[in-house]
Scaffold this active site. Structure first.
Site, short mmCIF file in Angstrom:
data_model
loop_
_atom_site.label_atom_id
_atom_site.label_comp_id
_atom_site.label_asym_id
_atom_site.label_seq_id
_atom_site.Cartn_x
_atom_site.Cartn_y
_atom_site.Cartn_z
N ASN A 1 -2.72 10.06 -12.93
CA ASN A 1 -2.67 11.01 -11.82
C ASN A 1 -3.92 11.87 -11.75
OD1 ASN A 1 -1.01 12.08 -14.25
ND2 ASN A 1 -1.55 13.97 -13.17
N HIS A 2 -4.54 12.18 -12.90
CA HIS A 2 -5.73 13.02 -12.89
C HIS A 2 -6.98 12.28 -12.43
CE1 HIS A 2 -4.23 16.85 -14.34
NE2 HIS A 2 -3.46 16.19 -15.19
N GLN B 1 1.85 12.48 -23.00
CA GLN B 1 0.96 12.97 -24.05
C GLN B 1 1.69 13.22 -25.38
OE1 GLN B 1 -1.56 15.41 -20.70
NE2 GLN B 1 -2.00 15.95 -22.81
N HIS C 1 0.57 9.83 -20.04
CA HIS C 1 1.09 10.86 -19.15
C HIS C 1 1.90 11.94 -19.86
CE1 HIS C 1 2.03 12.83 -15.43
NE2 HIS C 1 3.30 12.50 -15.43
N ASP D 1 -4.72 9.51 -22.05
CA ASP D 1 -4.87 10.95 -21.79
C ASP D 1 -6.08 11.54 -22.52
OD1 ASP D 1 -2.35 11.92 -20.15
OD2 ASP D 1 -1.65 10.42 -21.59
N ASP E 1 -7.84 13.90 -9.15
CA ASP E 1 -8.12 15.34 -9.07
C ASP E 1 -9.30 15.64 -8.15
OD1 ASP E 1 -6.06 16.18 -10.64
OD2 ASP E 1 -7.23 16.26 -12.49
N ARG F 1 4.91 26.88 -19.16
CA ARG F 1 5.77 26.11 -18.24
C ARG F 1 7.26 26.43 -18.42
NH1 ARG F 1 3.13 20.19 -17.08
NH2 ARG F 1 0.96 20.84 -17.03
N HIS G 1 0.74 4.87 -16.60
CA HIS G 1 0.60 6.32 -16.72
C HIS G 1 1.84 6.93 -16.06
CE1 HIS G 1 -1.80 9.81 -17.74
NE2 HIS G 1 -1.24 10.39 -16.68
N ARG H 1 0.69 25.21 -23.15
CA ARG H 1 1.36 24.34 -22.17
C ARG H 1 2.88 24.49 -22.21
NH1 ARG H 1 0.39 18.91 -19.86
NH2 ARG H 1 2.35 17.78 -19.69
N ARG I 1 -4.37 25.46 -17.92
CA ARG I 1 -4.57 24.37 -18.88
C ARG I 1 -4.93 24.80 -20.29
NH1 ARG I 1 -2.11 20.29 -16.43
NH2 ARG I 1 -3.20 18.83 -17.82
N HIS J 1 -8.70 13.05 -21.18
CA HIS J 1 -8.92 14.39 -20.60
C HIS J 1 -10.26 15.03 -21.01
CE1 HIS J 1 -5.23 14.77 -18.39
NE2 HIS J 1 -4.50 14.50 -19.45
N ASP K 1 -5.74 8.88 -17.24
CA ASP K 1 -6.11 10.30 -17.31
C ASP K 1 -7.33 10.52 -18.18
OD1 ASP K 1 -4.27 11.21 -15.52
OD2 ASP K 1 -3.24 12.57 -16.89
#
Length: 544
Positions: free
Chosen positions: A114-115, A246, A244, A39, A118, A374, A211, A370, A405, A41, A82
């Site tokens: 998954n990212h 994190q 994932h 991750d 994107d 959420r 992930h 985050r 984000r 990112h 990611d």
């Protein structure tokens, strides 16, 4: 592309078949150190406090490699996926500095996250070229064939190591559906169950770079099953290098320190999770840590000697002799690698030139944390939804919290601040629905679980939600009329069915405005200073 997929499948099958007799004996004990991250990112550059970044990460990894080599051991460097999405300097350059930086460090393989989806698949293909190391996943299919290489084989001192990649099957709903048309994300555990027995025939050690997320005791909630569930279901994996969720996977509750894995403090004794004989690790996020697992393989058995999370210039606040608060690294400062800095500096300069432009101002903090965004209405959620509603000239707006984000500080705001909040490049859309259709959509939004990226933030509507169902809904003080028509503002990700929302992109009343969400926010800021009192959540949405 189809020819490439078939070729990969044939090669994988041929490799497995050729090794059906087993990997052979290993002469003497083999010391193996697995290093891992996940991750990332977009954090190729250190942050404003001088923490993490690829330049310091390279220095640390080089030091560990030299130490292990001097002791007669071997290393393998893996990532749990990611690399994409998170920092504008990276996002606006398709993560080119990140992948090229990881190549310079010498990563051996990474799981696709998954990212990585994107952006359209051609961007991922370009990133694979920049990386130069295998980006693998066994459970991603197209036209009935695996789309990417499912595993990679390594030899360390005669020790044969198979590294299998797996990607969360939530990917389809977590990314823009337009980017994965025709792509199938099968259940990772099912693919592992098929592949692991074959890999054990040719490798002494089987590792899954995943992930999927680590969820304590397999309680994944609204998320697809993660590493714990898979390890319980599929026997034969020695180690899972995860990502994932994190969180640093240190089983602190077993050590009596804390029941919160994300409360890990550098230097605290750390022990990985073990499920069904499989060791599970994860190194938090952003390159804050490099995970280090020291193994010895002897007499057909892989034994973990020591596990630790190595902080990359992480800092804590301490009191200086004069009583002032200062930032101090937990461990001796790691110097940044000069070659890495030389590679990354042009990317950082190029990114900052476009991003440091002041676009507006706020009289307070907009909360996009985050965990909070959420699970509850926040002023950031109301702000974004309100901006969408205004631009689309809509009656109401719904924003999925997974698209938020970061927070925004008080004071001057730059384009970078905007892109940190909305990095995905989704389009503003709107759809005209009758009251009955709108109520059905509001009920779908109300069911989105607390803690999930699908959790809804609203503007323009007052709701009372009980047990995941809408008990009352008013717009401009009036109940929603089944016969009346309403314009709903959403983003293109939600409209395409992202995060599990009902698909609206094929509705006759759907319009994609073509405006990128971050640019819509930037335009608003250029015309209006933010007064956070105008976006207080208040009692507009009541959940019981």
């Amino acid at each position: 592309m189809r020819a490439l997929k078939i070729t990969l499948s044939i090669l994988a099958a041929a490799t497995l078949a050729s090794c059906a007799s087993g990997p052979g004996q290993v002469s003497g004990p083999v010391k193996l150190t697995i290093l891992h991250t996940n991750d990332h990112h977009g954090r190729f550059w250190k942050n404003s406090d001088g923490e993490y970044g690829l330049a310091a990460r390279k220095t640390l990894i080089d030091q560990v490699r030299a130490e292990v080599k001097a002791a007669g051991g071997h290393t393998l460097l893996l990532d749990g996926g990611d690399v994409n999405t998170g920092i504008p300097e990276s996002d606006t350059q398709d993560a080119e500095p990140d992948f090229k930086g990881m190549k310079l460090i010498g990563y051996d393989a990474m799981a696709l996250g998954n990212h990585e989806f994107d952006k359209p698949l051609p961007v991922l293909a370009k990133q694979m070229q920049w990386a130069g190391f295998p980006m693998i996943s066994a459970n991603i299919y197209k036209d009935g064939q695996r789309l990417y290489k499912p595993f990679e084989m390594f030899d360390r001192g005669g020790l044969k190591i198979a590294v299998m990649g797996l990607t969360t099957d939530d990917t389809k709903k977590m990314t823009d559906p337009a980017n994965t048309v025709g792509v199938e994300f099968r259940k990772p555990a099912d693919e592992a169950a098929k592949l692991v027995p074959e890999l054990r025939k040719q490798a002494h050690v089987v590792i899954a770079a995943t992930h999927m997320g680590h969820y304590t005791d397999g309680k994944s909630g609204v998320n697809a099953p993660g590493d714990v569930e898979m390890a319980r279901q599929v026997k034969g994996m020695d180690l899972i290098i995860g990502g994932h969720s994190q969180n640093p996977v240190c089983m602190l509750e077993q050590l009596g320190a804390s029941r919160r894995n994300d409360a890990y403090v550098p230097g605290t004794a750390c022990r990985p999770d073990v499920q069904n004989g499989t060791i599970i690790v994860q190194a938090h996020e952003w390159g804050k840590f490099v995970g280090r697992a020291d193994f010895v393989y002897a007499n057909g058995e892989l034994k973990l000697e020591k596990y630790s999370l190595l902080p990359v210039n992480l800092k804590r606040t301490v009191k200086a002799p004069d009583g002032k608060d200062i930032k101090q690294t937990f461990t001796p400062e790691i110097k940044e690698d000069p070659a890495m800095l030389a590679l990354l500096q042009p990317f950082q300069d190029k990114g900052r030139a476009a991003l440091d432009v002041v676009v507006g101002e706020s009289d307070g903090v907009l909360d996009g944390d985050r965990a909070r965004v959420r699970s509850q209405p926040t002023n950031m959620g109301v702000f974004i939804a309100s901006v969408m509603m205004q631009k689309a000239q809509a009656d109401l707006a719904i924003m999925n919290s997974g698209g938020i984000r970061d927070s925004m500080p008080a004071g001057k705001l730059t384009y970078k601040d905007v892109l940190k909040v909305q990095p995905f490049g989704n389009m503003l859309a709107h759809v005209t629905l009758n009251g009955t259709e709108l109520m059905a959509y509001l009920n779908a939004a109300a069911k989105m679980s607390t803690g999930a990226g699908a959790f809804a933030q609203f503007a323009g509507v007052n709701l009372v939600i009980e047990g995941g169902a809408v008990k009352s809904a008013t717009i401009k003080g009036a109940p929603i009329d089944p016969a009346k028509r309403y314009r709903l503002a959403i983003n293109s990700f939600q409209a395409g069915g992202g995060d599990g929302y009902p698909k609206l992109s094929d509705h006759p009343g759907y319009v994609n405005t073509g405006f990128v969400d971050a640019d819509v926010m930037r335009e608003y800021l250029s015309k209006n200073n933010i007064r956070i009192a105008n976006f207080a959540p208040g009692e507009a949405v009541v959940r019981r």
